[in-house]
Design an enzyme around this catalytic site. Structure first.
Site, PDB file in Angstrom:
ATOM      1  CB  SER A 150      -0.906   0.009   1.238  1.00 15.64           C
ATOM      2  OG  SER A 150      -1.544   1.261   1.406  1.00 15.64           O
ATOM      3  CE  LYS A 178      -8.147  -3.216  -3.378  1.00 15.99           C
ATOM      4  NZ  LYS A 178      -8.900  -2.278  -2.520  1.00 15.99           N
ATOM      5  CB  THR A 207      -6.826   2.454  -4.780  1.00 18.31           C
ATOM      6  OG1 THR A 207      -6.164   1.215  -4.484  1.00 18.31           O
ATOM      7  CG2 THR A 207      -8.137   2.504  -4.014  1.00 18.31           C
ATOM      8  CE1 TYR A 209      -6.077   4.262  -1.666  1.00 19.50           C
ATOM      9  CE2 TYR A 209      -4.214   4.331  -0.141  1.00 19.50           C
ATOM     10  CZ  TYR A 209      -5.437   3.812  -0.523  1.00 19.50           C
ATOM     11  OH  TYR A 209      -6.030   2.827   0.244  1.00 19.50           O
ATOM     12  CG  HIS A 264     -11.413   0.804   0.113  1.00 23.92           C
ATOM     13  ND1 HIS A 264     -10.657   1.370  -0.872  1.00 23.92           N
ATOM     14  CD2 HIS A 264     -10.655   0.861   1.233  1.00 23.92           C
ATOM     15  CE1 HIS A 264      -9.504   1.782  -0.378  1.00 23.92           C
ATOM     16  NE2 HIS A 264      -9.477   1.470   0.901  1.00 23.92           N
TER      17      HIS A 264
END
Length: 392
Positions: A110, A257, A161, A135, A281
């Site tokens: 992440s 995603k 994402t 992100y 999520h």
């Protein structure tokens, strides 16, 4: 004292993790937004799907091996990107990546991890299928540098994402005063005193903050400046033009995603995604949205011939993986199942979680009369117990 060899299912690992991980970090992983209705539906809707048992079939030579975006996987499972994994267990992302490497499944780091991209690259071998999750932030220069760092660290796919332009409210995080590392409040101190294993592990590492960001983006040097930066930087203007920009910057396999509707799946295919993840999520964003498994069939029907469709949300067993595969998902991502294993037993716990899921997948596939995963389709499911693509 919990015994790893006695862990028979993911729920066993969850119970141990709940005892060993500080409350704010356990709750961070094990919660959803608002009423948590979508979080619960992710699991319960999967459980409603029933299998058709077959008998008198030669079940020798079984295999669950597959590929995800052309990259090898011992089963159609990848470790999902989970923020703050390094607060579930000291150096948590490193331990999870090592477990994934040993088992032969992809690992996704992440953006909001405690261990950095470089930490993972330096502490794993060439056998790891290593993906990075991005992100989108307002600071495009910082994004370009992060993408380049992922390239330099041998990441073989980028997971963008799309469903965090604004952040869903998780009541438990507010009540717990979630920070990394924990603030030295009386409540936190009392809770930490009951978690000696966790405290000893954290005392032995220097990785206690968001190392992908601190020291890598302008104006972020500590936790205080990081909080201000992230509040300003999550970009509510994210558009398909930004997806095209990321694809151009990256140049490799791109996974999108957060897709829950056919319209967005079609747009993802049009914008060159190699795979999409049907995902709400983990029920942490839009409460009241359908479960991931409910959304899956329509998306597979719409774009399954054009790109790989994967799914996450509610996967707690190998049977759940088999259900998703039967309905057209060519991969699944596990987040909480990994976190429970990590919080309970560290790297060995993540490996155990993968073992549990793999054995359940293999045995259940056999009971349904199949030896090769690639031959499994929805014919193994009892009609009427699974969601179908709805007609408009």
């Amino acid at each position: 004292m919990p015994n790893l060899s006695k862990m028979t299912c993911i729920e066993d690992l969850r119970q141990v993790a709940e005892c060993r991980v500080p409350r704010m970090f356990y709750d961070y992983a094990d919660s959803g937004s608002y009423t948590e209705g979508t979080y619960r539906a992710n699991e319960s809707d999967l459980q409603k799907i029933q299998f058709r048992q077959r008998v008198a079939v030669n079940l020798e030579g079984r295999s669950t091996a597959t590929t995800m975006v052309g990259q090898p996987a011992a089963m159609p499972v990848a470790i999902a990107p989970v923020g703050l994994t390094g607060m579930q267990h000291a150096d948590g992302e490193i331990h999870a990546a090592r477990a994934a490497e040993k088992f032969g499944v992809p690992f996704t780091l992440s953006t909001m991890s405690i261990c950095s991209i470089e930490d993972i690259a330096e502490n794993t071998g060439s056998g790891l299928v290593f993906w990075f999750q991005l992100y989108m932030m307002r600071d495009r220069d910082a994004m370009a540098r992060m993408i380049q760092r992922a390239k330099d660290a041998r990441c073989s796919a980028l997971v963008l994402t799309l469903d965090l332009q604004v952040i869903g409210q998780r009541h438990k995080d507010i009540k717990n005063g979630l920070t990394a590392p924990p603030q030295p409040t009386l409540r936190n101190i009392v809770n930490l005193m009951s978690k000696p294993r966790w405290c000893l592990g954290m005392a032995a590492t220097q990785r206690r903050t968001f190392r992908n960001l601190v020291g890598h983006v302008k104006g972020v040097s500590d936790m205080g400046s990081l909080a201000a930066w992230t509040n300003e930087q999550f970009d509510p203007r994210l558009s398909w033009a930004d997806v095209a920009w990321v694809k151009e910057q990256w140049g490799g396999k791109l996974i999108l995603k957060g897709i829950m509707e056919v319209e967005d799946a079609v747009l993802a295919a049009q914008h060159g995604a190699d795979a999409i993840v049907v995902s709400n999520h983990g029920g942490r964003q839009l409460d009241g949205a359908p479960s991931s498994i409910a959304a899956l069939p329509a998306i597979v029907a719409a774009v399954g011939e054009r790109l790989e469709v994967w799914m996450d949300g509610g996967i707690r067993s190998g049977q759940d993986v088999l259900r998703a595969w039967a309905l057209g998902a060519r991969g699944t991502l596990i987040g909480r199942a990994m976190v429970y294993g990590l919080g309970a037993f560290g790297e060995a716990g993540v490996h155990k979680a993968l073992q549990i899921i793999h054995k359940e997948l293999d045995v259940s596939m056999a009971f349904c009369g199949h030896t090769q995963l690639r031959g499994v389709d929805r014919s193994i499911l009892v009609p009427g117990t699974y969601p179908v693509a709805r007609a408009e």
